[in-house]
Design a protein around this motif. Sequence first.
Motif, PDB file in Angstrom:
ATOM      1  N   ALA A  98       6.191 -17.585   2.540  1.00  0.00           N
ATOM      2  CA  ALA A  98       5.187 -17.583   1.502  1.00  0.00           C
ATOM      3  C   ALA A  98       5.774 -17.255   0.249  1.00  0.00           C
ATOM      4  N   GLU A  99       5.412 -17.721  -0.830  1.00  0.00           N
ATOM      5  CA  GLU A  99       5.500 -17.473  -2.344  1.00  0.00           C
ATOM      6  C   GLU A  99       5.584 -15.940  -2.430  1.00  0.00           C
ATOM      7  N   PHE A 100       6.232 -15.581  -3.367  1.00  0.00           N
ATOM      8  CA  PHE A 100       6.012 -13.996  -3.836  1.00  0.00           C
ATOM      9  C   PHE A 100       4.588 -13.834  -4.461  1.00  0.00           C
ATOM     10  N   LEU A 101       3.883 -13.009  -4.464  1.00  0.00           N
ATOM     11  CA  LEU A 101       2.541 -12.612  -4.923  1.00  0.00           C
ATOM     12  C   LEU A 101       2.577 -11.666  -5.992  1.00  0.00           C
ATOM     13  N   PRO A 102       2.223 -11.744  -7.125  1.00  0.00           N
ATOM     14  CA  PRO A 102       2.021 -10.710  -8.295  1.00  0.00           C
ATOM     15  C   PRO A 102       1.405  -9.355  -7.543  1.00  0.00           C
ATOM     16  N   THR A 103       2.003  -8.379  -7.615  1.00  0.00           N
ATOM     17  CA  THR A 103       1.432  -7.039  -6.802  1.00  0.00           C
ATOM     18  C   THR A 103       1.602  -5.776  -7.610  1.00  0.00           C
ATOM     19  N   LEU A 104       0.417  -5.392  -7.731  1.00  0.00           N
ATOM     20  CA  LEU A 104       0.084  -4.122  -8.293  1.00  0.00           C
ATOM     21  C   LEU A 104       0.069  -3.064  -7.291  1.00  0.00           C
ATOM     22  N   TYR A 105       0.817  -1.855  -7.633  1.00  0.00           N
ATOM     23  CA  TYR A 105       1.041  -0.438  -6.846  1.00  0.00           C
ATOM     24  C   TYR A 105       0.332   0.617  -7.705  1.00  0.00           C
ATOM     25  N   TYR A 106      -0.693   1.312  -6.951  1.00  0.00           N
ATOM     26  CA  TYR A 106      -1.228   2.453  -7.853  1.00  0.00           C
ATOM     27  C   TYR A 106      -1.185   3.645  -6.986  1.00  0.00           C
ATOM     28  N   PRO A 107      -1.339   4.852  -7.399  1.00  0.00           N
ATOM     29  CA  PRO A 107      -1.268   6.175  -6.493  1.00  0.00           C
ATOM     30  C   PRO A 107      -2.398   5.970  -5.623  1.00  0.00           C
ATOM     31  N   LEU A 108      -2.192   6.434  -4.644  1.00  0.00           N
ATOM     32  CA  LEU A 108      -3.423   6.708  -3.567  1.00  0.00           C
ATOM     33  C   LEU A 108      -4.356   7.674  -4.008  1.00  0.00           C
ATOM     34  N   ALA A 109      -3.902   8.740  -4.893  1.00  0.00           N
ATOM     35  CA  ALA A 109      -4.716   9.801  -5.457  1.00  0.00           C
ATOM     36  C   ALA A 109      -5.969   9.274  -6.415  1.00  0.00           C
ATOM     37  N   LEU A 110      -5.758   7.897  -6.714  1.00  0.00           N
ATOM     38  CA  LEU A 110      -6.903   7.164  -7.676  1.00  0.00           C
ATOM     39  C   LEU A 110      -8.084   6.972  -6.742  1.00  0.00           C
ATOM     40  N   ASP A 111      -7.721   6.493  -5.497  1.00  0.00           N
ATOM     41  CA  ASP A 111      -8.904   5.888  -4.568  1.00  0.00           C
ATOM     42  C   ASP A 111      -8.543   6.215  -3.406  1.00  0.00           C
ATOM     43  N   PRO A 112      -8.302   7.385  -2.662  1.00  0.00           N
ATOM     44  CA  PRO A 112      -8.075   7.569  -1.124  1.00  0.00           C
ATOM     45  C   PRO A 112      -9.023   7.305  -0.280  1.00  0.00           C
ATOM     46  N   GLY A 113      -9.090   5.880   0.295  1.00  0.00           N
ATOM     47  CA  GLY A 113     -10.054   5.720   1.228  1.00  0.00           C
ATOM     48  C   GLY A 113      -9.735   6.388   2.707  1.00  0.00           C
ATOM     49  N   SER A 114     -10.500   5.828   3.685  1.00  0.00           N
ATOM     50  CA  SER A 114     -10.264   6.555   5.108  1.00  0.00           C
ATOM     51  C   SER A 114      -9.239   5.692   5.915  1.00  0.00           C
ATOM     52  N   ARG A 115      -8.579   4.892   5.379  1.00  0.00           N
ATOM     53  CA  ARG A 115      -7.495   4.241   6.208  1.00  0.00           C
ATOM     54  C   ARG A 115      -6.259   4.385   5.654  1.00  0.00           C
ATOM     55  N   LEU A 116      -5.189   4.398   6.305  1.00  0.00           N
ATOM     56  CA  LEU A 116      -3.894   4.502   5.607  1.00  0.00           C
ATOM     57  C   LEU A 116      -2.806   3.936   6.629  1.00  0.00           C
ATOM     58  N   ILE A 117      -1.741   3.529   6.208  1.00  0.00           N
ATOM     59  CA  ILE A 117      -0.798   2.961   7.093  1.00  0.00           C
ATOM     60  C   ILE A 117       0.355   3.952   6.729  1.00  0.00           C
ATOM     61  N   PHE A 118       1.013   4.529   7.411  1.00  0.00           N
ATOM     62  CA  PHE A 118       2.219   5.401   7.352  1.00  0.00           C
ATOM     63  C   PHE A 118       3.611   4.594   7.451  1.00  0.00           C
ATOM     64  N   VAL A 119       4.358   4.671   6.757  1.00  0.00           N
ATOM     65  CA  VAL A 119       5.678   3.776   6.829  1.00  0.00           C
ATOM     66  C   VAL A 119       6.589   5.024   7.259  1.00  0.00           C
TER      67      VAL A 119
END
Length: 814
Positions: A620-641
Motif C-alpha cells: 500500500a502507498e504511504f498514507l498521510p498520518t496524524l498522531y495526537y496525544p491519547l490524553a486529548l480523547d481517551p476512549g475505551s479501547r487501546l492497543i499496547f505496543v
Amino acid sequence: MAPRIPATGAESVVHDIRFALRTLRRRPLFTAIAVGTLGLGIGASTAIFSVVEGVLLRPLPYASPGELVQVWETFPEWRANPQLASGWDQVWLAWPDYERWRDGQTAFEDVAIYGSTGMTLTGGDTPERILVGRASASLLPVLGVRPILGRGFLPGEDGRNAERVAMLGYAAWRDRFGADPELLGRAITLNDELFTVVGILPQGFRVRGFGPFGDSGDYPVWIPLGADNARLTANSHSYEAVARLRPGITVAQAQVETETLLRGDRSPDEVGARLELRDEAEDAGLRGPLYLLQAAALVLLLIACGNVAMLSLGEFSGRRHEMATRMAVGAGGGRLIRQLLSESVLLGVVGSAVGVALALIGTRTLVGLAPPIPRLDQVGVNGPVLLFAVCVGAASGLLFGMAPSWHFLRGKIHPSLQAGRRVEEHRRSLFPFGVISVETALTALLLVSGGLLVRSLTNLLAVDPGFQQESTAHVSMRLPRGRYTGPEQRLAVFHQMAAEISAVPGVKAVSGTSRLPFLGFPNLLSFGIEGRPDPEGGSRHTSSRSVLPGYFETLKIPILAGRTLTDADRGEMASVAVISESMARRFWPGESALGARILFGDTLTVVGIVGDVRHESMDAEFLPTLYYPLALDPGSRLIFVVRTEGDPTPLLPQLRQAVWAVDADAPVTRVASLSSLIARSARDERFRTVLMMTFGLCATLLAGAGVFGVTSRVVAHRRRELGIRMALGARGTELVRLALGTTVKPGTVGIGVGLLGAVWATRLMARFLFGVESWDPATYACAAMILLGLTLLAGYLPARRAAQVDPVRVLREE
C-alpha cells in the motif's frame, strides 16, 4: 455345433473391462506408475476444483439468490483524492439514507441493511470481545432465511431505543450454550446490558461484508440496529445494503430509482448509487486467483497425461505380437482399438480414485493454508467434486489412450508374425518427441509463473514497513463499558496497565495507540489548516490515531524534525500533534510544517514530523498520518505496543495477565507479535505462490521423467544401429551425444515455445505481482536453465547405456 450367439453391447463392454483388468494385472509396474502419475495430476486438479466449487460455483445459501442485489452509495468527488479513490463506489449507507430509500422505493420487494460492531460478552470465565452483527428487521425476509428456533427481529425492534433482543448464530448456540433449546427467552450480557435471545439462526448462516472494511459476516450474535443509537446519524455510513428485485425489474431500472432516492437534495456530482447482483459481488476478487490456480492444476494434469501416453506407447510396442496374433485369429481392428481405449479409461478411473484420496488430503491442506475466503468452511470433496474427478479421469484416459490407438491404425501388424517372433518397427514415431516438446513448454509456463510469484512475494516481504517488527508485540484490549466514565479515569487506567506490562521481565519499552498498523482500517478523516482555505472540489483527508508517550520510540519510528509526544502533553498542553513525512510533503510542499495549526476538532499545533509507516499492507502507498496525544480523547479501547529483549512469543501470556492485574473484567481481544500481523497481510500472496511453485516443481519432475523414458526407449530401439556404429569405429561419447540429441532437441524447442507462451500468459497475472514485471528476464532465464539442466540430466542417464552396447553381441543376434 450350435452357432455362436453374438455378444450384446453391454456384454461386450463387460468383457472388455474384464480383459483390461487382466492385462493391467499382468503389467504391475506400468500400472502402478501410470496410476500414480495420473493420481497426482487428478488429485491436484480435484483439490483446487473443490475450492472453486465451494466458493464460486455453489449457489449462495439464500432463497432465489439471483434476485438479490448489493447496493452502495457512490461519492464521485472522492476519485480526485488519492486517499479515497479506491473506495469511491463502495460507500456504506447511513441510517437516514436507508430510511429515505426504504420508504420511497418501488423496484424491490424489500430492502435491508446490516453491519457489525465490537461488543464485550460476559457471563463466562473471562470477558470476551466479539464481533456482533447488526441488522434491520427486514434482513432475514429479504434473504429468504428463517431461524431454526424462535423468530427474527420484528419491524418495531430496529428503530431508535428499541427493545434489547438478540439472535444467536448456530455455532455460538452449539459451542457456547450447548445447543440448549430452552435458551430462548433468556438473556445474555453484551456491554453490561441484557439482551433477550429470541431466535437461533441456521447453521452456516452469514452475511458477508464488502468494500475495504468488509468481513466474513459469520457473527456469533446478531442485534437490531436500534441497539446503538450512535450509528443512526446522517454522518455514520456504517451499513451494507441488500435488496430483492421485484419480478420483471432489471438491475439498471432499479439503479435509476435508487440513485434518485439516496441522493435526496444533493447533486449527481456529490452522491450516486451502484448496484450489483449479490452473487457477482460475492465472487469479485476471488475469480482471478482461483481460476489461475485451477488452470495451473489442469496444466499439471496435461503433463501427467503426456507421460502416461508415452508409457502406454512403449507398452504397445511390446504388445505388437499379441495384437498381430489376435488379428490373425479373427479380431477386428475396431475391437482391438476399443480394447486399448478400455484399458486407458480404466487406468483413468483408477487414477481418479487415487486422485480423490490425494484430494481429500490436499483439500484439508488448502483450507489450512488459504487466507480468509468466504464460504471456505464449506469446501470439501462432495458429490460435484467426485463427479469432476471421475470425468477428468475418464477424459484423461481417452486422451492418453489415443496414442497407442493412433499408432495401431497407422502401423502394420501382420508382419509381426513372420518367423514366429516380433520384429522391430524401423519407422520411428515423432509422437514421443512431440510430447516432450509440449511437456517442457507447459512446464516452462508453470515455472515462470511460479518464479514471478516467488520474486513478487520476496519483494513484498522485503519492504520496510517503517517501524520495528522484530521483538515487538501488541496487546489489544477494551475497558468494561460504563465503568470508567471520565477521560481522566480511562487515561489513568491505561497508564497503570502500561506500568504493569513494563514490569514483566524481558520487556524493554511500552506504549499504546488507538490504531495499530496492519490491524484495522486507516480511519480517514477530514481536517483543515488554519489560515488556508479548503482545496477546490473537496477537503483534505488524513489517517489519524492517538498515542501514549513513547510510541515512536517503542516502534523505532524515526523522528525527522521537531520533537515527539511526551508525558507533558496533557491538559492545556495536549493540543499538539506529530505528522508523518508524507503528510508534511503533501500539504506543506517546499516549506516546514512545524508550528502549523491543524483544525481537527481541536486546534492542534504540529510539533514533530516522523517517518512514514505502512498501515494497511506492504504494497500500500504511504498514507498521510496524524498522531495526537491519547490524553486529548481517551476512549475505551487501546492497543499496547511492547518491545522485548528477544522473541516476544513466550511473554504473550504474561502480557495478558498484566492487563488483567489492573482490571480482571477488561476483555483482551488479541495478543500477538507484530511480525505475525505483517505475515498475515501477505497471506493471499503466500498462498498463490506456494501452490504455483508446488505445481511447477511437480511438472518439472514429470517432464524429467518423460525425457528419461523417451531417451531409454530410443536407446532400446536403436540398439542395433548403435552396435553397428560402434563396430565401425564410433566412440562411446559420440553414441551418447547421438542418443541424447534425440530428446534434448525437442526439449529445447519446448522450452523456447514455453517461454514465448509465458510472455503472453503471464500478462494475465500482472495484477498479482509486486515489484517485478511479468516479462522479468531473470525469472525467464532461471526457468530456462532449470529445465535445460533437468532435460540434459534426465536424458544423459539412460543415454550412457549407448556407450555400453556390445557390438559383437548385437551382430551375433542379427
